[in-house]
Enzyme design. Sequence first.
Site, PDB file in Angstrom:
ATOM      1  N   MET A   2      59.727  22.424  -0.682  1.00 41.76           N
ATOM      2  CA  MET A   2      59.141  22.499   0.660  1.00 41.76           C
ATOM      3  C   MET A   2      57.654  22.129   0.633  1.00 41.76           C
ATOM      4  O   MET A   2      57.167  21.440   1.525  1.00 41.76           O
ATOM      5  CB  MET A   2      59.324  23.911   1.234  1.00 41.76           C
ATOM      6  CG  MET A   2      60.712  24.190   1.774  1.00 41.76           C
ATOM      7  SD  MET A   2      61.215  23.008   3.034  1.00 41.76           S
ATOM      8  CE  MET A   2      59.943  23.255   4.260  1.00 41.76           C
ATOM      9  N   ASN A  13      63.678  30.371   9.196  1.00 39.35           N
ATOM     10  CA  ASN A  13      64.118  29.000   9.438  1.00 39.35           C
ATOM     11  C   ASN A  13      63.205  28.380  10.486  1.00 39.35           C
ATOM     12  O   ASN A  13      63.080  28.896  11.584  1.00 39.35           O
ATOM     13  CB  ASN A  13      65.572  28.965   9.917  1.00 39.35           C
ATOM     14  CG  ASN A  13      66.134  27.563   9.864  1.00 39.35           C
ATOM     15  OD1 ASN A  13      65.587  26.650  10.457  1.00 39.35           O
ATOM     16  ND2 ASN A  13      67.221  27.391   9.129  1.00 39.35           N
ATOM     17  N   HIS A  49      74.305  26.141   0.582  1.00 39.42           N
ATOM     18  CA  HIS A  49      72.995  25.629   0.152  1.00 39.42           C
ATOM     19  C   HIS A  49      73.090  25.047  -1.257  1.00 39.42           C
ATOM     20  O   HIS A  49      74.033  25.347  -1.996  1.00 39.42           O
ATOM     21  CB  HIS A  49      71.936  26.744   0.149  1.00 39.42           C
ATOM     22  CG  HIS A  49      71.431  27.079   1.517  1.00 39.42           C
ATOM     23  ND1 HIS A  49      72.072  27.986   2.332  1.00 39.42           N
ATOM     24  CD2 HIS A  49      70.352  26.634   2.223  1.00 39.42           C
ATOM     25  CE1 HIS A  49      71.406  28.088   3.481  1.00 39.42           C
ATOM     26  NE2 HIS A  49      70.365  27.279   3.441  1.00 39.42           N
ATOM     27  N   HIS A  50      72.076  24.284  -1.627  1.00 34.00           N
ATOM     28  CA  HIS A  50      71.974  23.692  -2.963  1.00 34.00           C
ATOM     29  C   HIS A  50      72.017  24.768  -4.058  1.00 34.00           C
ATOM     30  O   HIS A  50      71.729  25.946  -3.803  1.00 34.00           O
ATOM     31  CB  HIS A  50      70.671  22.883  -3.075  1.00 34.00           C
ATOM     32  CG  HIS A  50      69.435  23.693  -2.802  1.00 34.00           C
ATOM     33  ND1 HIS A  50      68.786  24.409  -3.775  1.00 34.00           N
ATOM     34  CD2 HIS A  50      68.745  23.918  -1.653  1.00 34.00           C
ATOM     35  CE1 HIS A  50      67.747  25.018  -3.258  1.00 34.00           C
ATOM     36  NE2 HIS A  50      67.701  24.747  -1.953  1.00 34.00           N
ATOM     37  N   LYS A  85      69.052  27.469  -5.011  1.00 34.67           N
ATOM     38  CA  LYS A  85      68.526  28.485  -4.083  1.00 34.67           C
ATOM     39  C   LYS A  85      68.624  29.862  -4.733  1.00 34.67           C
ATOM     40  O   LYS A  85      69.650  30.227  -5.302  1.00 34.67           O
ATOM     41  CB  LYS A  85      69.314  28.447  -2.768  1.00 34.67           C
ATOM     42  CG  LYS A  85      68.768  29.416  -1.733  1.00 34.67           C
ATOM     43  CD  LYS A  85      69.295  29.117  -0.345  1.00 34.67           C
ATOM     44  CE  LYS A  85      68.840  30.148   0.673  1.00 34.67           C
ATOM     45  NZ  LYS A  85      67.371  30.217   0.798  1.00 34.67           N
TER      46      LYS A  85
HETATM   47  P1  NAD Z   1      60.937  25.725  -4.890  1.00 32.45           P
HETATM   48  O1  NAD Z   1      61.391  26.584  -6.010  1.00 32.45           O
HETATM   49  O2  NAD Z   1      61.228  24.259  -4.927  1.00 32.45           O
HETATM   50  O3  NAD Z   1      59.340  25.866  -4.712  1.00 32.45           O
HETATM   51  C1  NAD Z   1      58.641  27.082  -4.835  1.00 32.45           C
HETATM   52  C2  NAD Z   1      57.224  26.744  -5.323  1.00 32.45           C
HETATM   53  O4  NAD Z   1      56.493  27.975  -5.339  1.00 32.45           O
HETATM   54  C3  NAD Z   1      57.205  26.182  -6.756  1.00 32.45           C
HETATM   55  O5  NAD Z   1      56.348  25.041  -6.819  1.00 32.45           O
HETATM   56  C4  NAD Z   1      56.651  27.340  -7.577  1.00 32.45           C
HETATM   57  O6  NAD Z   1      55.919  26.900  -8.719  1.00 32.45           O
HETATM   58  C5  NAD Z   1      55.735  27.998  -6.540  1.00 32.45           C
HETATM   59  N1  NAD Z   1      55.408  29.387  -6.908  1.00 32.45           N
HETATM   60  C6  NAD Z   1      56.235  30.349  -7.373  1.00 32.45           C
HETATM   61  N2  NAD Z   1      55.522  31.474  -7.634  1.00 32.45           N
HETATM   62  C7  NAD Z   1      54.239  31.212  -7.312  1.00 32.45           C
HETATM   63  C8  NAD Z   1      53.021  31.959  -7.367  1.00 32.45           C
HETATM   64  N3  NAD Z   1      53.005  33.232  -7.818  1.00 32.45           N
HETATM   65  N4  NAD Z   1      51.889  31.371  -6.945  1.00 32.45           N
HETATM   66  C9  NAD Z   1      51.879  30.105  -6.508  1.00 32.45           C
HETATM   67  N5  NAD Z   1      52.988  29.314  -6.445  1.00 32.45           N
HETATM   68  C10 NAD Z   1      54.146  29.879  -6.843  1.00 32.45           C
HETATM   69  O7  NAD Z   1      61.530  26.393  -3.583  1.00 32.45           O
HETATM   70  P2  NAD Z   1      61.718  25.725  -2.112  1.00 32.45           P
HETATM   71  O8  NAD Z   1      63.062  25.093  -2.003  1.00 32.45           O
HETATM   72  O9  NAD Z   1      60.505  24.939  -1.750  1.00 32.45           O
HETATM   73  O10 NAD Z   1      61.804  27.066  -1.208  1.00 32.45           O
HETATM   74  C11 NAD Z   1      60.760  28.007  -1.220  1.00 32.45           C
HETATM   75  C12 NAD Z   1      61.109  29.156  -0.276  1.00 32.45           C
HETATM   76  O11 NAD Z   1      61.194  28.665   1.068  1.00 32.45           O
HETATM   77  C13 NAD Z   1      62.477  29.809  -0.557  1.00 32.45           C
HETATM   78  O12 NAD Z   1      62.365  31.208  -0.310  1.00 32.45           O
HETATM   79  C14 NAD Z   1      63.401  29.172   0.474  1.00 32.45           C
HETATM   80  O13 NAD Z   1      64.521  29.965   0.793  1.00 32.45           O
HETATM   81  C15 NAD Z   1      62.455  29.043   1.636  1.00 32.45           C
HETATM   82  N6  NAD Z   1      62.814  28.041   2.648  1.00 32.45           N
HETATM   83  C16 NAD Z   1      62.550  28.371   3.938  1.00 32.45           C
HETATM   84  C17 NAD Z   1      62.768  27.454   4.941  1.00 32.45           C
HETATM   85  C18 NAD Z   1      62.369  27.800   6.359  1.00 32.45           C
HETATM   86  O14 NAD Z   1      62.624  27.009   7.282  1.00 32.45           O
HETATM   87  N7  NAD Z   1      61.748  28.953   6.576  1.00 32.45           N
HETATM   88  C19 NAD Z   1      63.298  26.193   4.643  1.00 32.45           C
HETATM   89  C20 NAD Z   1      63.557  25.874   3.304  1.00 32.45           C
HETATM   90  C21 NAD Z   1      63.298  26.811   2.311  1.00 32.45           C
END
Ligand code: NAD
Length: 272
Positions: free
Chosen positions: A18, A122, A153-154, A157
């Site tokens: 994201m 979301n 989901h992928h 997740k």
């Molecule tokens: P991802 O694992 O690809 O990315 C997470 C990022 O956070 C990584 O780059 C990781 O290194 C970083 N991170 C982890 N711990 C950290 C810390 N302590 N400090 C700084 N950075 C840190 O995950 P993603 O697919 O991008 O999803 C992230 C979150 O967003 C998940 O909880 C997912 O369910 C959620 N999400 C929400 C929506 C929405 O519309 N609200 C949409 C998609 C995903």
Amino acid sequence: MAGSEKTRIVVVGAEGRMGRMIRRLAEEEENFVLAGLVDREETLAGLKDCGIPAARDLEELAAEVSGAVVIDFTTPEASMGTARIAAVHRIPLVIGTTGFSEAQKAELRELARKTPLFWSANMSVGVNVLLRLLPELARALGPAYDMEMVEIHHGRKKDAPSGTALALGERLAEARGWALPEVRCSARDGMIGARPHAEIGIQAVRGGDVVGVHTVYFLGPGERIEVTHQAHSRENFAGGALRAARWLATRAPGRLYSMEDTFDRQADDRGN
Ligand code: NAD
């Protein structure tokens, strides 16, 4: 905020799926400027040469990002850390992370009294329309229709069921006068017996590169209705997060805001 003024954005989780999408859109859209990037030590090296201040946590950037809005898509623990720092420095924060515990959500509501804070499981327009419409459907169909949900989901997740499924499930439960934790069934195996009336099944399927699919079933006598939302790409969520950031930039602290608070304004922006 004046229409032409740019919103400065700090992305936490900048190297994530994201985070990268939000950075790409922010660079493409003229209303935004990237003011800072945050990710874990292990991934920081890749961010150091991009000309934007990068750090391991928001605290390190707090002094130089005054006036910016932070967008955090990471993990529940990491987002809680960001929210605490944002509250101390009064920096507006949009959180898209899912999987928070009830205690973490309660703390977010508390921190929202100190700084403008926004959380939505979301960020897509379609899902937020469904959050409004599904309770109406549940009420119109009446108690003879059982409600079930499947989300896909992928495979990478981390949380299940998805935050979106839980949000949709909460609305369905409320429409029947139930509390979701008391009626949710997320596993059926063995001699389970007849389905209780007061139950909402939410099952999670994981695999491949599926961005996100949610199907709600209303199962009644002699018929059923299926309502499906399919996210085709992460761009939809990233665009929603950026619009939320622009909206939050002019809000006062008070309560934890969500996508629905911005909803009517977004409909106007889309020309509806
Ligand atoms: P991802 O694992 O690809 O990315 C997470 C990022 O956070 C990584 O780059 C990781 O290194 C970083 N991170 C982890 N711990 C950290 C810390 N302590 N400090 C700084 N950075 C840190 O995950 P993603 O697919 O991008 O999803 C992230 C979150 O967003 C998940 O909880 C997912 O369910 C959620 N999400 C929400 C929506 C929405 O519309 N609200 C949409 C998609 C995903």
